[in-house]
Design an enzyme around this catalytic site. Structure first.
Site, mmCIF file in Angstrom:
data_model
loop_
_atom_site.group_PDB
_atom_site.id
_atom_site.type_symbol
_atom_site.label_atom_id
_atom_site.label_comp_id
_atom_site.label_asym_id
_atom_site.label_seq_id
_atom_site.Cartn_x
_atom_site.Cartn_y
_atom_site.Cartn_z
ATOM 1 N N ALA A 130 0.840 -1.194 0.000
ATOM 2 C CA ALA A 130 0.000 0.000 0.000
ATOM 3 C C ALA A 130 0.874 1.243 0.000
ATOM 4 C CB ALA A 130 -0.931 0.017 1.212
ATOM 5 N N LYS A 163 11.299 -12.375 5.440
ATOM 6 C CA LYS A 163 10.805 -11.049 5.043
ATOM 7 C C LYS A 163 11.939 -10.026 5.091
ATOM 8 C CE LYS A 163 7.895 -7.789 3.965
ATOM 9 N NZ LYS A 163 6.761 -7.440 4.826
#
Length: 306
Positions: free
Chosen positions: A129, A185
């Site tokens: 986002a 990650k």
């Protein structure tokens, strides 16, 4: 489920918006007064390729206004985790779970010291986002979210959370190897964030140029070596390919570090590439590319942070 999100930036707002759309009671808790005011007045606007959607949900700058939560999701920058932990302590009920979906190393450990390891869950997400302005975010790439217990194992509560997330359009699975999740990650962030922050390019262009592609390869190889020397059983065999896949899936997205640089904010470089450098120093593993990327980002920060 009553869900409180501490840190309503791009990702916190995305998760909050999706969960509120799915019918959960969601509270966004953030210090940015203009953002909170816009959400309270007009709702949170999610912009994607199909349409703009306005979502009504709770938003506040005051933790005292929230009350006890069933789930607290931490989305603040890594350097603000200690403060977020203290805020989360005031939201705890008898069975509250606190989930970190932050970038970098050390966030779960910080939360566990304040809140107790048994309450803490860790996770990673490939959702993307971009913050467009107060009360407005643009949905980026879509990808899986993985969550696990900081103490190890999978609990019924985690499976309940995964079900709620998936129903909200955030496909989520429970993973037993939480530490490996965080490292995996981290290595992907090592390959994308600093390079995009320094060059100003969106994620999709990282692998499109020979020069940046080589930077990715070198930085990721150093991070993999440090992870394995730390005893981490990495879930993927080749993280260069993982970075390429994530960059393509989020090709139009501007990384969180690039957004920080664009808005002249402090970055999370110390918890990402800098964490690889620090671990490499402890283990005696050279990390010259990550050290150079870290120094360049910190130099860039000094041009606007006073």
């Amino acid at each position: 489920m009553k869900i409180v999100i501490i840190g309503a930036g791009a990702m916190g707002s995305l998760f909050g918006g999706r969960l509120a759309q799915a019918g959960e009671e969601v509270w966004l808790l953030d210090v940015w007064e203009e953002h909170v005011a816009a959400i309270r007045a007009h709702g949170l606007t999610l912009v994607d390729t199909a349409a703009e959607t306005s979502i009504r949900l709770n938003a506040t700058t005051q933790a005292d206004a929230v009350g006890q939560a069933d789930l607290v999701i931490i989305f603040v920058k890594a350097y603000a985790t200690q403060a977020a932990a203290r805020t989360a302590a005031g939201l705890l009920g008898p069975a509250t779970t606190v989930l970190t979906l932050q970038n970098g190393l050390g966030n779960a450990e910080t939360l566990a010291k304040v809140l107790g390891a048994e309450r803490v869950a860790v996770g990673t997400t490939a959702m993307g986002a971009t913050l467009l302005g107060p009360g407005r975010i643009k949905c980026g790439g879509h990808g899986p979210t993985h969550i696990g217990s900081f103490s190890g194992g999978a609990t019924p509560r985690l499976h309940d959370i995964a079900t709620i997330f998936t129903r909200a359009g955030i496909p989520t699975v429970v993973d037993n190897n939480a530490n490996a999740l965080v490292w995996g990650k981290l290595i992907i962030n090592v390959g994308i964030n600093a390079i995009t922050a320094l060059t100003g390019i969106p994620n999709g262009q990282v692998m499109a140029n020979a020069e940046t592609r080589e930077l990715v390869r070198l930085a990721v190889a150093e991070a993999e070596a440090v992870a394995r020397a730390s005893g981490i059983s990495l879930p993927a065999a080749d993280y260069f390919d993982q970075v390429a896949a994530v960059a393509q899936a989020t090709r139009d997205n501007r990384s969180s570090m690039l957004q920080d640089v664009t808005h002249r904010r402090r970055t999370e470089i110390d918890a990402i590439n800098g964490a690889i450098v620090a671990a490499g120093q402890r283990l005696g593993i050279p990390t010259p590319v990550n050290e150079t990327l870290t120094l360049l980002v910190k130099t860039l920060e000094k041009t606007y942070l006073v």
